[in-house]
Design a protein around this motif. Structure first.
Motif, mmCIF file in Angstrom:
data_model
loop_
_atom_site.group_PDB
_atom_site.id
_atom_site.type_symbol
_atom_site.label_atom_id
_atom_site.label_comp_id
_atom_site.label_asym_id
_atom_site.label_seq_id
_atom_site.Cartn_x
_atom_site.Cartn_y
_atom_site.Cartn_z
ATOM 1 N N ASP A 191 0.862 -1.182 0.000
ATOM 2 C CA ASP A 191 0.000 0.000 0.000
ATOM 3 C C ASP A 191 0.899 1.233 0.000
ATOM 4 O O ASP A 191 1.683 1.445 0.942
ATOM 5 C CB ASP A 191 -0.903 -0.011 1.228
ATOM 6 N N LEU A 192 0.810 2.042 -1.047
ATOM 7 C CA LEU A 192 1.672 3.226 -1.147
ATOM 8 C C LEU A 192 1.420 4.212 -0.007
ATOM 9 O O LEU A 192 2.309 4.997 0.334
ATOM 10 C CB LEU A 192 1.447 3.911 -2.496
ATOM 11 N N ARG A 193 0.234 4.168 0.578
ATOM 12 C CA ARG A 193 -0.013 5.061 1.728
ATOM 13 C C ARG A 193 0.897 4.708 2.899
ATOM 14 O O ARG A 193 1.375 5.592 3.616
ATOM 15 C CB ARG A 193 -1.481 4.949 2.163
ATOM 16 N N ASP A 194 1.136 3.384 3.081
ATOM 17 C CA ASP A 194 2.041 2.970 4.166
ATOM 18 C C ASP A 194 3.462 3.456 3.908
ATOM 19 O O ASP A 194 4.188 3.824 4.848
ATOM 20 C CB ASP A 194 2.020 1.443 4.290
ATOM 21 N N ILE A 195 3.890 3.434 2.652
ATOM 22 C CA ILE A 195 5.246 3.909 2.322
ATOM 23 C C ILE A 195 5.369 5.396 2.641
ATOM 24 O O ILE A 195 6.352 5.845 3.253
ATOM 25 C CB ILE A 195 5.556 3.639 0.839
ATOM 26 N N ALA A 196 4.388 6.186 2.207
ATOM 27 C CA ALA A 196 4.427 7.629 2.467
ATOM 28 C C ALA A 196 4.419 7.921 3.964
ATOM 29 O O ALA A 196 5.164 8.790 4.453
ATOM 30 C CB ALA A 196 3.239 8.311 1.784
ATOM 31 N N LEU A 197 3.572 7.195 4.705
ATOM 32 C CA LEU A 197 3.490 7.418 6.147
ATOM 33 C C LEU A 197 4.795 7.041 6.840
ATOM 34 O O LEU A 197 5.266 7.751 7.741
ATOM 35 C CB LEU A 197 2.318 6.604 6.716
ATOM 36 N N LYS A 198 5.412 5.927 6.428
ATOM 37 C CA LYS A 198 6.662 5.499 7.059
ATOM 38 C C LYS A 198 7.791 6.490 6.776
ATOM 39 O O LYS A 198 8.603 6.796 7.665
ATOM 40 C CB LYS A 198 7.044 4.102 6.553
ATOM 41 N N VAL A 199 7.881 6.974 5.528
ATOM 42 C CA VAL A 199 8.923 7.946 5.205
ATOM 43 C C VAL A 199 8.766 9.196 6.059
ATOM 44 O O VAL A 199 9.761 9.770 6.546
ATOM 45 C CB VAL A 199 8.862 8.289 3.698
ATOM 46 N N LEU A 200 7.528 9.612 6.268
ATOM 47 C CA LEU A 200 7.306 10.808 7.079
ATOM 48 C C LEU A 200 7.602 10.543 8.551
ATOM 49 O O LEU A 200 8.161 11.395 9.250
ATOM 50 C CB LEU A 200 5.865 11.285 6.907
ATOM 51 N N GLU A 201 7.247 9.336 9.039
ATOM 52 C CA GLU A 201 7.479 9.020 10.456
ATOM 53 C C GLU A 201 8.952 8.807 10.769
ATOM 54 O O GLU A 201 9.355 8.928 11.932
ATOM 55 C CB GLU A 201 6.682 7.766 10.834
ATOM 56 N N ASP A 202 9.767 8.495 9.764
ATOM 57 C CA ASP A 202 11.208 8.348 10.013
ATOM 58 C C ASP A 202 11.869 9.686 10.343
ATOM 59 O O ASP A 202 12.981 9.702 10.901
ATOM 60 C CB ASP A 202 11.890 7.730 8.784
ATOM 61 N N ARG A 203 11.222 10.785 9.945
ATOM 62 C CA ARG A 203 11.665 12.149 10.296
ATOM 63 C C ARG A 203 13.068 12.487 9.783
ATOM 64 O O ARG A 203 13.796 13.282 10.373
ATOM 65 C CB ARG A 203 11.624 12.366 11.815
ATOM 66 N N LEU A 221 1.445 15.546 4.630
ATOM 67 C CA LEU A 221 1.075 14.206 4.191
ATOM 68 C C LEU A 221 -0.319 14.253 3.582
ATOM 69 O O LEU A 221 -1.272 14.685 4.234
ATOM 70 C CB LEU A 221 1.112 13.222 5.365
ATOM 71 N N ARG A 222 -0.448 13.826 2.341
ATOM 72 C CA ARG A 222 -1.739 13.868 1.646
ATOM 73 C C ARG A 222 -2.078 12.474 1.103
ATOM 74 O O ARG A 222 -1.715 12.114 -0.013
ATOM 75 C CB ARG A 222 -1.695 14.883 0.496
ATOM 76 N N ILE A 223 -2.720 11.709 1.925
ATOM 77 C CA ILE A 223 -3.165 10.365 1.524
ATOM 78 C C ILE A 223 -4.645 10.234 1.836
ATOM 79 O O ILE A 223 -5.159 10.851 2.769
ATOM 80 C CB ILE A 223 -2.371 9.250 2.244
ATOM 81 N N GLY A 224 -5.353 9.438 1.052
ATOM 82 C CA GLY A 224 -6.780 9.243 1.252
ATOM 83 C C GLY A 224 -7.074 8.005 2.076
ATOM 84 O O GLY A 224 -6.187 7.352 2.630
ATOM 85 N N GLU A 225 -8.370 7.657 2.143
ATOM 86 C CA GLU A 225 -8.794 6.491 2.901
ATOM 87 C C GLU A 225 -8.785 5.215 2.055
ATOM 88 O O GLU A 225 -8.852 4.120 2.602
ATOM 89 C CB GLU A 225 -10.204 6.711 3.457
ATOM 90 N N THR A 226 -8.700 5.341 0.735
ATOM 91 C CA THR A 226 -8.708 4.171 -0.147
ATOM 92 C C THR A 226 -7.287 3.648 -0.327
ATOM 93 O O THR A 226 -6.373 4.419 -0.645
ATOM 94 C CB THR A 226 -9.291 4.533 -1.522
ATOM 95 N N PRO A 227 -7.085 2.326 -0.142
ATOM 96 C CA PRO A 227 -5.736 1.779 -0.339
ATOM 97 C C PRO A 227 -5.267 1.973 -1.785
ATOM 98 O O PRO A 227 -6.033 1.856 -2.730
ATOM 99 C CB PRO A 227 -5.899 0.287 -0.015
ATOM 100 N N VAL A 228 -3.989 2.256 -1.918
ATOM 101 C CA VAL A 228 -3.359 2.374 -3.239
ATOM 102 C C VAL A 228 -2.350 1.237 -3.327
ATOM 103 O O VAL A 228 -1.193 1.364 -2.938
ATOM 104 C CB VAL A 228 -2.682 3.743 -3.410
ATOM 105 N N MET A 229 -2.826 0.080 -3.859
ATOM 106 C CA MET A 229 -2.031 -1.146 -3.837
ATOM 107 C C MET A 229 -1.239 -1.300 -5.135
ATOM 108 O O MET A 229 -1.766 -1.097 -6.229
ATOM 109 C CB MET A 229 -2.930 -2.370 -3.648
ATOM 110 N N VAL A 230 0.029 -1.650 -4.976
ATOM 111 C CA VAL A 230 0.898 -1.973 -6.113
ATOM 112 C C VAL A 230 1.672 -3.240 -5.759
ATOM 113 O O VAL A 230 1.732 -3.654 -4.597
ATOM 114 C CB VAL A 230 1.869 -0.826 -6.438
ATOM 115 N N LEU A 231 2.279 -3.854 -6.766
ATOM 116 C CA LEU A 231 3.090 -5.053 -6.571
ATOM 117 C C LEU A 231 4.554 -4.650 -6.688
ATOM 118 O O LEU A 231 5.047 -4.385 -7.784
ATOM 119 C CB LEU A 231 2.737 -6.102 -7.624
#
Length: 467
Positions: free
Chosen positions: A320-332, A345-355
């Motif tokens: 889920d690309l939202r998890d990647i964005a959130l983790k990068v931001l939380e690493d500070r 941080l601008r992510i929505g409620e719908t998962p953005v899934m990639v492989l």
């Protein structure tokens, strides 16, 4: 020499196994054909000689006449002329009255199966003549005259030598034909298998003749099975080539790119030692900047090597690309690079899934964010979105972005823009492009109404198994 001998041994073993299988099939088929031929020959011989027995018995039966109320047989020569075709066999016959009384012939030919009076059709049975196996037939002639009424039984027997010889002759002929056909099939199979294995031998020879560092794809020609194997080998060599290329780039980049920073750090340190105390703070400040630049260069070089390594070795998983964005931001990490820059941080409620691989994606997004923090204008935003079946993760700053000529060069290894202050290693967007290529994605750099955006786009996965 040992490798060549080993390969040739494997080829011979494969050929011998296939030929052994073909030979086994032919042997089993030959046994079945031999048994069928023997059964057919035996049946054909029995039918042929049984007809001769019936003919001889019928001739004898036709020669019987009633004289003074008693059946009298005048045995014709033609009856035994039919049986003379089997010149090595013994023959016996008997003519019996209605009560089984022997009228003429040999008593040993008496039927042993059933009651003679019950016989209405030619009846065959097996017995012996002087302890030798024989075949007998009994035919019936019915008389209905004034002075004699009843059945006269004629039995004719013959040994089995001619029958067995005929059956063996038919079986031997079938065996010879089968053997010759089997040899022809075996030779044909040998040449066909050798021809089918020739692409393998050619491929083996090509591999042996190759330079150890030649990892270019092999030509995919030959049968479909060989082509599949060549494609699999080419994919493996492609991965190996990328790994070797990454290692070569890392070694060459390290030798080329570290020489200048290390020399500069050494020069600043020597000047700091030799210079007077008034210039020491300035020397130390330059030394710190050079050290930070060297650290950034090392981080990005190792990051790029990690991304290329994982793209070939780590299997893609749903991310889920939202998890990647959130983790990068939380690493500070951005707080260290640009303490006064605002990152949204601008992510929505719908998962953005990639492989893809989450670690490689994290490294790519970190470099996208670091690039925006170094060269962009605050505020900076990181977000995700879906567009036309593709998942996107992007970093945007409020600046106008580089010029068109700079955009054409951005993304190449060690390519720095004119606005760089010297802290950039020129590898950030190169890492992003490497991640995009590894997972069938792309990188777009566009000017937006609110600033300049770098987007990493990957194929969107609509069906994801929940963990």
């Amino acid at each position: 020499m040992n490798k060549s001998a080993t390969n040739l041994t494997v080829n011979r073993t494969l050929l011998s196994r296939v030929m052994g299988g073909v030979l086994s099939l032919l042997a089993m088929g030959g046994v079945v054909v031999m048994l069928a031929s023997f059964a057919y020959g035996k049946n054909a011989a029995r039918q042929s000689f049984d007809r001769l027995l019936v003919g001889a018995a019928s001739d004898i039966a036709e020669s019987i006449n009633v004289v003074d109320g008693t059946p009298v047989a005048d045995i014709p020569v033609s009856a035994f002329g039919l049986l003379a075709f089997a010149d090595s066999d013994r023959v016996t016959y008997s003519v019996r009255g209605p009560d089984g009384t022997l009228l003429t012939g040999h008593d040993g030919a008496k039927e042993r199966l059933g009651e003679p009076r019950a016989i209405t059709q030619p009846h065959f049975f097996d017995s012996s003549i002087q302890d030798e196996a024989a075949r007998f037939v009994t035919v019936v002639r019915r008389f209905s005259e004034r002075d004699f009424s009843g059945n006269v039984f004629v039995t004719v027997g013959q040994t089995l030598r001619a029958r067995n010889a005929m059956a063996m002759s038919l079986t031997t002929g079938a065996a010879i034909v089968t053997g010759l056909g089997g040899i022809a099939l075996l030779l044909s199979a040998f040449f066909v298998i050798r021809s089918a294995m020739r692409p393998l031998e050619r491929m083996t020879q090509e591999m042996l003749d190759r330079d150890p560092y030649d990892l270019t794809p092999m030509p995919a020609d030959g049968p479909a099975e060989v082509v599949v194997m060549v494609h699999a080998m080419n994919r493996f060599m492609g991965r190996l080539d990328r790994q070797v290329g990454a290692m070569k780039h890392l070694i060459s980049d390290t030798a080329h790119q570290l020489r200048t920073p290390v020399a500069a750090i050494r020069a600043q340190a020597e000047l700091a030692i030799e210079d007077d105390g008034d210039h020491l703070p300035q020397r130390l400040d330059r030394l710190v900047r050079r050290t930070r630049s060297l650290g950034t260069l090392l981080d990005q070089m190792l990051s790029r090597a990690l991304v290329i390594h994982r793209s070939d070795n780590a299997p893609p998983t749903p991310v889920d690309l939202r998890d990647i964005a959130l983790k990068v931001l939380e690493d500070r990490d951005h707080e260290v690079l640009a303490p006064h820059t605002v990152v949204d941080l601008r992510i929505g409620e719908t998962p953005v899934m990639v492989l893809a691989d989450d670690i490689s994606l994290g490294e790519a997004v970190k470099n996208m964010l670091a690039n925006a923090l170094r060269h962009g204008t605050s505020p900076v935003a990181i977000g995700t979105s879906c567009d036309h079946g593709r998942g996107e993760i992007w970093v945007e700053d409020a600046g106008s972005g580089p010029s068109a000529d700079v955009l054409e060069k951005i993304g190449q290894r060690f390519e720095r823009s004119a606005a760089s202050t010297g802290n950039s290693a020129g590898l950030g967007l190169s890492i992003v492009r490497a991640v995009a290529q590894a997972f069938d994605g792309s990188v777009q750099m566009d000017k937006t109404p609110t600033g300049f955006r770098v987007t990493l786009s990957l194929p969107h996965q609509t069906e994801v198994t929940s963990s």
